[in-house]
Every structure is written in structure tokens, then in C-alpha cells.
Write an enzyme that holds these catalytic residues in place. Structure first.
Site, PDB file in Angstrom:
ATOM      1  CE  LYS A 123      10.831   5.676  -0.631  1.00  0.00           C
ATOM      2  NZ  LYS A 123       9.369   5.864  -0.532  1.00  0.00           N
ATOM      3  CE  LYS A 205      10.234  -4.500  -1.374  1.00  0.00           C
ATOM      4  NZ  LYS A 205       9.731  -3.449  -0.444  1.00  0.00           N
ATOM      5  CE  LYS A 208       5.659  -0.002 -13.541  1.00  0.00           C
ATOM      6  NZ  LYS A 208       6.249   1.307 -13.842  1.00  0.00           N
TER       7      LYS A 208
END
Length: 342
Positions: A123, A205, A208
Site C-alpha cells: 500500500k 485478485k 473494485k
């Protein structure tokens, strides 16, 4: 301890806890990897589920859009079968004990443990302009979420296993120092469909945040859109419809079909033996459409009744707070904080 007390203790149902970030819509990946299992667990376990809105703040959000998305997400969970009569369902931010316990656990967690979390590194790389403390502290809040409710089982995706291990390490360290306090949780990973991959990139994976909107579908997406995406789904070379490491596209679709229909992957392989990829992809899309039809219909009802959502969320938070208060009170006494409660 009386014979009756022993009987009650032995009959204690295990506690299962899981949270999910409000990303706006529940994707097929969320449904297969988490929410469908929540539905099944409600009768077998004491189930506690929450919308992880505090976790979601590690990424910058537009407030009004975020608030609306959280409400929609709550309605989607109800539509997916989460029953307030059989489970506790609430917003994480409505139970302050989550963050209160987090601080105490922070003081029992080493910087090195938090900084080497794979998801923190990933991240940080994706959000280089916003590497905030929440990104690093996210796993400790997750540990607090889990340990607060003396959770026995935590349904986790493959990418969250490292965070669960940290929660276990923190619990063991705390118990060794202060005496038996926390239940050391175990993970629950379904054998089939634990990780659903992108329809456009079966090596990644489903998310959205996928830059290709054809890579994911949601539980409330219209039927025509779902069918269009599955017909465009990336497959592999060759023509066999089998689950193998060298066929990630077909393996992903077989896993999805298995969860949507309740059939085993092996049975699906036999069903589509000799069929072309086009026929197979259409069948998978149709299975998803049929599975999600009642969810879409239920969502329309729940989304239109904000008063009901507020009622359920408030009642869930009150139940969660009562459970959490017992653990937090015990933890405070253990670490030596002053309390005037009896």
C-alpha cells in the site's frame, strides 16, 4: 465448578468475527471469499460482523460519498443474508472499544513487526503520496478487532493471513506477560474460492480498484453487465476446461462456478468436458446472474429503508459494545489502569 457450569462451558459456541471494508459495492470476490461464508456461519457460531469503516480511512475519501457508500454496503450485507437475529452486525466506528484496545496493543507490539507487514509495503508503494501511520498501524487495529471479542475463528483471505499471525503473536505475548486474557484465534480459509481473481487478469485478485472495469462484478450489478463481463473474461491457451496451475483463467472461472452452483470443481470439469470456452463462460455468467438475482431484489428493498438500516446498525453496535466492554475492562485491570468499577 459445578457439573452444570462444566456443561455450559462445554456447550459454548465458538465465536467467529470478520470485518469488511466499505468499498462501495460487494464484489463477486468479496462475496465468494467472505460474505457467502458469513451467511453459512450464522447458525453454527456466535457471529460478529462489522463494516470496517475505520480501516478504510487509511485511503483519502470524499466524506459524503464515503458515508453514502457505507450505508449502501450495510444494505448489501443484509441483502446477502446477514441476519440481525442470528448475528451481530454494526459499523466499527460505532464501538469505541476497537480503538481503545488498539492503543494498549500498540504498546505491546514492536515497530519491526508492523513495518514488515507485506500489505503495508504494497500500500505504501501504491499510495506514495499518503504513507500515513494508519497504513502501518492497520494490523494492530485488526488485532484489536479480533481479540476484543475473544474470537475463536477469523475468516481471512490469503492476503490477510500475515495480519492474523500478528494478532496471534500479540495475544500470546500479552497472555504470557499479564496472564490468561485473550483467546488466541485461528484462521478459517474456505477450500474453494478463497481468492477470486480478476476476469481480465486471472493472475491478480478481483478488486473494485482494478483499472479495468471488466475485471470485476458486484452483487448488485445488472444482469446484462454481468453477462457481458463474463463473455469477455480472459481464458488460457488450449481448449480443456480443467483447473490447473497453467490455466489460471479457466481455474478461476471453475472456482466461481463451483461456489455459485454448489457443485464441486471436479463435477464442473466433467459437466463442461468437450465444450468450448464460449459456452463455458456463458454458463458461468448465467450461474452468477441467478445467484445474485435475489440479492439484487433484496438490496433494492433495504436501500430504500434507511430507518431500518439505522435501527439494525444501532442495535448491533449496542450488542457489540456490551461484549467488548467485558474484554476491555479485563485488559485495563491487567495492565494496571485505575478503575472504580466493581
Amino acid at each position: 465448578m459445578s457439573e452444570n457450569d462444566v456443561k455450559v462451558q462445554n456447550e459454548r459456541r465458538k465465536v467467529v468475527l470478520s470485518g469488511i471494508q466499505p468499498t462501495g459495492v460487494i464484489t463477486l470476490g468479496n462475496y465468494v471469499g467472505a460474505v457467502s461464508n458469513w451467511d453459512k456461519m450464522q447458525d453454527e457460531y456466535d457471529s460478529i460482523f462489522f463494516i470496517a469503516d475505520l480501516h478504510a480511512l487509511t485511503v483519502r475519501r470524499e466524506p459524503a460519498e464515503f458515508r453514502q457508500g457505507c450505508m449502501s454496503f450495510f444494505a448489501q450485507l443484509l441483502a446477502c443474508g446477514i441476519d440481525p437475529e442470528r448475528a451481530v452486525l454494526y459499523f466499527q466506528s460505532h464501538v469505541p472499544a476497537h480503538t481503545e484496545l488498539q492503543w494498549i496493543l500498540n504498546c505491546n507490539t514492536y515497530v519491526g513487526e508492523a513495518s514488515r507487514m507485506t500489505q503495508f509495503k504494497d500500500k505504501s508503494a501504491r499510495h506514495a503520496d499518503n504513507i500515513n501511520m494508519g497504513l502501518m498501524d492497520y494490523p494492530v487495529l485488526m488485532a484489536a478487532d479480533i481479540l476484543l471479542f475473544r474470537s475463536d475463528l477469523v475468516p481471512v483471505g490469503i492476503d490477510q493471513k500475515q495480519h492474523l499471525e500478528l494478532a496471534r503473536d500479540i495475544a500470546i505475548r500479552f497472555n504470557n506477560r499479564y496472564g490468561d486474557t485473550f483467546v488466541v484465534p485461528d484462521g478459517y480459509i474456505p477450500k474453494t474460492g478463497a481468492k477470486v481473481c480478476s476476469l481480465s487478469d486471472p493472475t491478480s485478485k478481483m478488486s473494485k480498484s482494478d483499472p479495468d472495469p471488466n475485471g470485476w462484478v458486484s452483487v448488485i450489478e445488472d444482469e446484462a453487465s454481468i453477462m457481458k463481463k463474463f463473455k469477455r473474461a480472459v481464458t488460457d491457451s488450449g481448449s480443456e476446461i480443467v483447473a490447473r496451475p497453467d490455466k489460471p483463467g479457466i481455474s478461476n472461472l471453475l472456482a466461481i462456478y463451483s461456489v455459485m452452483t454448489g457443485k464441486s470443481v471436479e463435477a464442473a470439469e466433467k459437466e463442461f468436458a468437450g465444450c468450448g470456452y464460449g459456452t463455458f463462460k456463458t454458463a458461468v455468467g448465467e450461474a452468477v446472474v441467478e445467484k445474485f438475482r435475489p440479492i439484487r431484489e433484496a438490496y433494492a428493498r433495504f436501500a430504500a429503508d434507511k430507518a431500518y438500516i439505522a435501527e439494525v446498525a444501532k442495535a448491533g453496535a449496542e450488542k457489540a459494545a456490551r461484549i467488548a466492554a467485558r474484554t476491555l475492562s479485563k485488559v485495563k485491570r491487567k495492565v494496571g489502569l485505575v478503575s472504580f468499577d466493581r
